[in-house]
Design a protein around this motif. Structure first.
Motif, PDB file in Angstrom:
ATOM      1  N   ILE A 115      -8.838 -30.682  -3.359  1.00  0.00           N
ATOM      2  CA  ILE A 115      -9.491 -31.098  -2.119  1.00  0.00           C
ATOM      3  C   ILE A 115      -9.683 -29.885  -1.213  1.00  0.00           C
ATOM      4  CG2 ILE A 115      -9.284 -32.515  -0.033  1.00  0.00           C
ATOM      5  CD1 ILE A 115      -7.710 -34.540  -1.662  1.00  0.00           C
ATOM      6  N   GLY A 116     -10.915 -29.654  -0.797  1.00  0.00           N
ATOM      7  CA  GLY A 116     -11.228 -28.549   0.107  1.00  0.00           C
ATOM      8  C   GLY A 116     -10.846 -28.899   1.529  1.00  0.00           C
ATOM      9  N   LEU A 117      -9.562 -28.859   1.817  1.00  0.00           N
ATOM     10  CA  LEU A 117      -9.052 -29.183   3.153  1.00  0.00           C
ATOM     11  C   LEU A 117      -9.424 -28.080   4.144  1.00  0.00           C
ATOM     12  CD1 LEU A 117      -7.196 -30.895   5.044  1.00  0.00           C
ATOM     13  CD2 LEU A 117      -5.285 -29.503   4.195  1.00  0.00           C
ATOM     14  N   GLU A 118      -9.385 -26.833   3.709  1.00  0.00           N
ATOM     15  CA  GLU A 118      -9.706 -25.610   4.470  1.00  0.00           C
ATOM     16  C   GLU A 118      -8.634 -25.223   5.472  1.00  0.00           C
ATOM     17  OE1 GLU A 118     -11.785 -24.645   2.661  1.00  0.00           O
ATOM     18  OE2 GLU A 118     -13.286 -26.143   2.265  1.00  0.00           O
ATOM     19  N   THR A 119      -8.146 -26.173   6.244  1.00  0.00           N
ATOM     20  CA  THR A 119      -7.089 -25.918   7.227  1.00  0.00           C
ATOM     21  C   THR A 119      -6.451 -27.254   7.590  1.00  0.00           C
ATOM     22  OG1 THR A 119      -6.647 -25.250   9.527  1.00  0.00           O
ATOM     23  CG2 THR A 119      -8.870 -26.000   9.028  1.00  0.00           C
ATOM     24  N   ALA A 120      -5.181 -27.191   7.976  1.00  0.00           N
ATOM     25  CA  ALA A 120      -4.505 -28.410   8.435  1.00  0.00           C
ATOM     26  C   ALA A 120      -4.793 -28.686   9.901  1.00  0.00           C
ATOM     27  CB  ALA A 120      -2.994 -28.292   8.207  1.00  0.00           C
ATOM     28  N   PHE A 175      -7.037 -34.312   9.013  1.00  0.00           N
ATOM     29  CA  PHE A 175      -5.883 -34.113   8.131  1.00  0.00           C
ATOM     30  C   PHE A 175      -5.339 -35.452   7.646  1.00  0.00           C
ATOM     31  CE2 PHE A 175      -1.356 -33.118   7.278  1.00  0.00           C
ATOM     32  CZ  PHE A 175      -1.528 -32.100   6.363  1.00  0.00           C
ATOM     33  N   ALA A 176      -5.446 -36.465   8.474  1.00  0.00           N
ATOM     34  CA  ALA A 176      -4.969 -37.793   8.068  1.00  0.00           C
ATOM     35  C   ALA A 176      -5.742 -38.319   6.859  1.00  0.00           C
ATOM     36  CB  ALA A 176      -5.099 -38.778   9.240  1.00  0.00           C
ATOM     37  N   ASP A 177      -7.031 -37.968   6.757  1.00  0.00           N
ATOM     38  CA  ASP A 177      -7.818 -38.377   5.593  1.00  0.00           C
ATOM     39  C   ASP A 177      -7.321 -37.674   4.324  1.00  0.00           C
ATOM     40  OD1 ASP A 177      -9.633 -40.023   7.106  1.00  0.00           O
ATOM     41  OD2 ASP A 177     -10.550 -38.174   7.830  1.00  0.00           O
ATOM     42  N   PHE A 178      -6.911 -36.425   4.465  1.00  0.00           N
ATOM     43  CA  PHE A 178      -6.315 -35.691   3.343  1.00  0.00           C
ATOM     44  C   PHE A 178      -5.024 -36.373   2.897  1.00  0.00           C
ATOM     45  CE2 PHE A 178      -3.097 -32.454   2.195  1.00  0.00           C
ATOM     46  CZ  PHE A 178      -3.653 -31.971   1.015  1.00  0.00           C
ATOM     47  N   GLU A 179      -4.200 -36.765   3.855  1.00  0.00           N
ATOM     48  CA  GLU A 179      -2.944 -37.458   3.519  1.00  0.00           C
ATOM     49  C   GLU A 179      -3.222 -38.767   2.786  1.00  0.00           C
ATOM     50  OE1 GLU A 179       0.236 -36.276   6.918  1.00  0.00           O
ATOM     51  OE2 GLU A 179      -1.524 -37.363   7.649  1.00  0.00           O
ATOM     52  N   ASP A 180      -4.259 -39.501   3.213  1.00  0.00           N
ATOM     53  CA  ASP A 180      -4.628 -40.752   2.544  1.00  0.00           C
ATOM     54  C   ASP A 180      -5.084 -40.486   1.109  1.00  0.00           C
ATOM     55  OD1 ASP A 180      -4.066 -42.123   4.865  1.00  0.00           O
ATOM     56  OD2 ASP A 180      -6.167 -42.325   5.491  1.00  0.00           O
ATOM     57  N   ALA A 181      -5.847 -39.406   0.905  1.00  0.00           N
ATOM     58  CA  ALA A 181      -6.316 -39.056  -0.436  1.00  0.00           C
ATOM     59  C   ALA A 181      -5.144 -38.696  -1.339  1.00  0.00           C
ATOM     60  CB  ALA A 181      -7.313 -37.901  -0.368  1.00  0.00           C
ATOM     61  N   CYS A 182      -4.147 -38.010  -0.791  1.00  0.00           N
ATOM     62  CA  CYS A 182      -2.948 -37.692  -1.569  1.00  0.00           C
ATOM     63  C   CYS A 182      -2.243 -38.972  -2.019  1.00  0.00           C
ATOM     64  CB  CYS A 182      -1.991 -36.830  -0.747  1.00  0.00           C
ATOM     65  SG  CYS A 182      -2.542 -35.130  -0.478  1.00  0.00           S
ATOM     66  N   ALA A 183      -2.196 -39.959  -1.128  1.00  0.00           N
ATOM     67  CA  ALA A 183      -1.559 -41.231  -1.464  1.00  0.00           C
ATOM     68  C   ALA A 183      -2.331 -41.953  -2.560  1.00  0.00           C
ATOM     69  CB  ALA A 183      -1.451 -42.103  -0.212  1.00  0.00           C
ATOM     70  N   GLU A 184      -3.664 -41.907  -2.504  1.00  0.00           N
ATOM     71  CA  GLU A 184      -4.483 -42.545  -3.540  1.00  0.00           C
ATOM     72  C   GLU A 184      -4.259 -41.871  -4.902  1.00  0.00           C
ATOM     73  OE1 GLU A 184      -6.864 -45.250  -3.587  1.00  0.00           O
ATOM     74  OE2 GLU A 184      -5.587 -45.674  -1.863  1.00  0.00           O
ATOM     75  N   ALA A 185      -4.246 -40.553  -4.917  1.00  0.00           N
ATOM     76  CA  ALA A 185      -4.015 -39.830  -6.177  1.00  0.00           C
ATOM     77  C   ALA A 185      -2.630 -40.150  -6.727  1.00  0.00           C
ATOM     78  CB  ALA A 185      -4.173 -38.337  -5.954  1.00  0.00           C
ATOM     79  N   ARG A 186      -1.656 -40.173  -5.836  1.00  0.00           N
ATOM     80  CA  ARG A 186      -0.282 -40.445  -6.249  1.00  0.00           C
ATOM     81  C   ARG A 186      -0.139 -41.850  -6.839  1.00  0.00           C
ATOM     82  NH1 ARG A 186       1.664 -39.534  -1.567  1.00  0.00           N
ATOM     83  NH2 ARG A 186       2.605 -41.556  -1.127  1.00  0.00           N
ATOM     84  N   ALA A 187      -0.904 -42.812  -6.305  1.00  0.00           N
ATOM     85  CA  ALA A 187      -0.840 -44.189  -6.795  1.00  0.00           C
ATOM     86  C   ALA A 187      -1.306 -44.308  -8.245  1.00  0.00           C
ATOM     87  CB  ALA A 187      -1.685 -45.102  -5.903  1.00  0.00           C
ATOM     88  N   ALA A 188      -2.092 -43.334  -8.705  1.00  0.00           N
ATOM     89  CA  ALA A 188      -2.558 -43.320 -10.094  1.00  0.00           C
ATOM     90  C   ALA A 188      -1.795 -42.291 -10.924  1.00  0.00           C
ATOM     91  CB  ALA A 188      -4.052 -43.021 -10.141  1.00  0.00           C
ATOM     92  N   TYR A 199      -7.079 -26.865  -1.201  1.00  0.00           N
ATOM     93  CA  TYR A 199      -7.756 -25.585  -1.028  1.00  0.00           C
ATOM     94  C   TYR A 199      -7.863 -25.286   0.462  1.00  0.00           C
ATOM     95  CZ  TYR A 199      -9.006 -24.847  -5.880  1.00  0.00           C
ATOM     96  OH  TYR A 199      -8.940 -24.595  -7.227  1.00  0.00           O
ATOM     97  N   LEU A 200      -7.353 -24.125   0.849  1.00  0.00           N
ATOM     98  CA  LEU A 200      -7.413 -23.685   2.232  1.00  0.00           C
ATOM     99  C   LEU A 200      -8.349 -22.490   2.350  1.00  0.00           C
ATOM    100  CD1 LEU A 200      -3.637 -23.876   3.253  1.00  0.00           C
ATOM    101  CD2 LEU A 200      -5.420 -25.603   3.582  1.00  0.00           C
ATOM    102  N   LEU A 201      -8.902 -22.296   3.546  1.00  0.00           N
ATOM    103  CA  LEU A 201      -9.849 -21.214   3.806  1.00  0.00           C
ATOM    104  C   LEU A 201      -9.230 -20.222   4.784  1.00  0.00           C
ATOM    105  CD1 LEU A 201     -12.823 -20.161   3.403  1.00  0.00           C
ATOM    106  CD2 LEU A 201     -13.330 -21.352   5.564  1.00  0.00           C
ATOM    107  N   MET A 202      -8.996 -19.003   4.292  1.00  0.00           N
ATOM    108  CA  MET A 202      -8.441 -17.953   5.144  1.00  0.00           C
ATOM    109  C   MET A 202      -9.547 -17.303   5.968  1.00  0.00           C
ATOM    110  SD  MET A 202      -5.693 -15.985   5.756  1.00  0.00           S
ATOM    111  CE  MET A 202      -5.459 -14.513   6.727  1.00  0.00           C
ATOM    112  N   LYS A 203      -9.477 -17.438   7.253  1.00  0.00           N
ATOM    113  CA  LYS A 203     -10.374 -16.818   8.231  1.00  0.00           C
ATOM    114  C   LYS A 203     -11.805 -17.349   8.200  1.00  0.00           C
ATOM    115  CE  LYS A 203     -11.387 -12.444  10.520  1.00  0.00           C
ATOM    116  NZ  LYS A 203     -11.546 -10.991  10.414  1.00  0.00           N
ATOM    117  N   PRO A 204     -11.995 -18.608   8.612  1.00  0.00           N
ATOM    118  CA  PRO A 204     -13.351 -19.091   8.855  1.00  0.00           C
ATOM    119  C   PRO A 204     -13.942 -18.345  10.049  1.00  0.00           C
ATOM    120  CG  PRO A 204     -11.755 -20.658   9.705  1.00  0.00           C
ATOM    121  CD  PRO A 204     -10.973 -19.607   8.970  1.00  0.00           C
ATOM    122  N   PRO A 205     -15.239 -18.463  10.300  1.00  0.00           N
ATOM    123  CA  PRO A 205     -15.827 -17.761  11.447  1.00  0.00           C
ATOM    124  C   PRO A 205     -15.216 -18.245  12.764  1.00  0.00           C
ATOM    125  CG  PRO A 205     -17.348 -19.408  10.607  1.00  0.00           C
ATOM    126  CD  PRO A 205     -16.234 -19.308   9.611  1.00  0.00           C
TER     127      PRO A 205
END
Length: 359
Positions: A176-181, A196-209, A216-222
């Motif tokens: 998941i391209g979260l980019e930053t928390a 970030f809460a949507d990322f947490e929900d996606a983690c829960a969905e993946a874990r359920a299966a 994936y985080l992005l170091m130094k966006p503009p």
């Protein structure tokens, strides 16, 4: 259903109209076309996973492009510029791409790769990009491997889709391209709409299966100084590592891709990719996090990629690659250069109004 969503649909209620309008104007400068029967890229590498280091086959499928990018998209991402025109690719063409990758593996690799990584420069789990029929066929094609990674925005992650892979006996991770928390940085600097809460929900969905998540985080966006970017990555790695189901964090230093807002800023002297010292510092200071933390600086040593002074870039890159496989911060004690003093000054003195303080 239209194969090409209108920008208005994805903008509605997200308050990102200005960024998206600029991004659409920049992307309109691109007039390249691509073959729907060949992948964007394919290569063999090694990757660290919760089950150890695997030979990996990485596939970037050529699809109709990320739905969000077609509305405008992320400030740094030029991958949609490599997408097939028209917004969709047929099941048959996508399976031709998979066969092309298998042929490349047979020619170049030392046996079958235990780890398969499939990216689309968008969302593999978005059925606008990859039809359900294709997703299921790909799960069956790689059922004899040990582990698979598929890429998706959190919107499209649900347990039924992930289960199509885990039920084949594959250890399955959603990248998941979260980019930053930090929600404000993700919204205002990256122009990515979810929280970030949507990322947490996606983690829960993946874990359920019985799947996992690779963030994936992005170091130094503009619009961030070097110091702000460093602090943001340190806190983001820690927040990701604390989410159940997120077992790997991959920190990608921002690089300058064509047909992006970052490219426009770079051309005008308003953006410098991160220092490799910053990448090393994040890795060195987050080894206590309960996750594998890695980084793969694309285009390292070039003006458009993460770089230091030019003299030490390759040495620092080798240390980063070594750390990825061993997770041992002592590798960074083996590299030094006088340009560290410049980097330290940049960290201390650079601010949003004077970035970049040093090239």
């Amino acid at each position: 259903m239209s194969s090409e969503p209108t920008p208005e649909v994805y903008e509605r209620g997200r308050g990102m109209d200005a960024h998206n309008q600029v991004m659409r104007d920049i992307r309109a400068e691109n007039d390249a076309s691509y073959d729907p029967h060949e992948p964007t890229r394919v290569w063999i590498d090694e990757d660290n996973t919760p089950d150890g280091v695997y030979q990996s086959l990485t596939i970037i499928l050529n699809t109709g492009g990320c739905r969000w990018a077609r509305a405008g998209g992320c400030t740094m991402c030029g991958y949609v510029a490599e997408s097939v025109e028209g917004g969709s690719v047929s099941h048959e063409a996508l399976m031709d791409q998979i066969q092309y990758c298998l042929d490349q593996e047979a020619e170049q690799a030392d046996g079958k790769s235990g780890l398969i990584k499939i990216y689309t420069s968008g969302s593999f789990l978005d059925e606008r990009e990859v039809p359900a029929e294709t997703r299921q066929a790909i799960a069956e094609t790689f059922a004899d491997r040990e582990r698979i990674v598929v890429e998706s925005l959190p919107d499209f992650v649900d347990r039924e889709k992930v289960a199509e892979f885990t039920e084949q006996g594959l250890e399955t991770d959603v990248a998941i391209g979260l980019e930053t928390a930090t929600d404000r940085v993700r919204h205002d600097c990256v122009n990515k709409y979810f929280d970030f809460a949507d990322f947490e929900d996606a983690c829960a969905e993946a874990r359920a299966a019985d799947g996992g998540v690779k963030a994936y985080l992005l170091m130094k966006p503009p619009f961030l100084s070097e110091g702000e970017a460093l602090s943001d990555m340190q806190s983001s790695v820690r927040r990701c590592g604390a989410v159940e189901g997120c077992h790997t964090v991959s920190m990608n230093p921002c690089n300058v891709q064509r047909y992006t807002m970052v490219d426009e800023l770079f051309y005008e002297g308003g953006y410098r990719p991160p220092w490799l010292w910053s990448v090393a510092e994040v890795l060195r200071t987050t080894t206590d996090v309960d996750a594998i933390v890695v980084s793969d600086p694309v285009g390292h040593g070039s003006d458009r990629g993460a770089h230091n002074c030019g003299e030490c870039d390759d040495r620092v890159q080798r240390a980063i690659k070594d750390f990825d496989l061993r997770q041992d911060p002592s590798v960074f004690e083996q590299v030094e250069c006088e340009c560290e003093f410049t980097w330290e000054l940049v960290i201390e003195e650079e601010a949003g109004y004077n970035t970049p303080l040093s090239r």
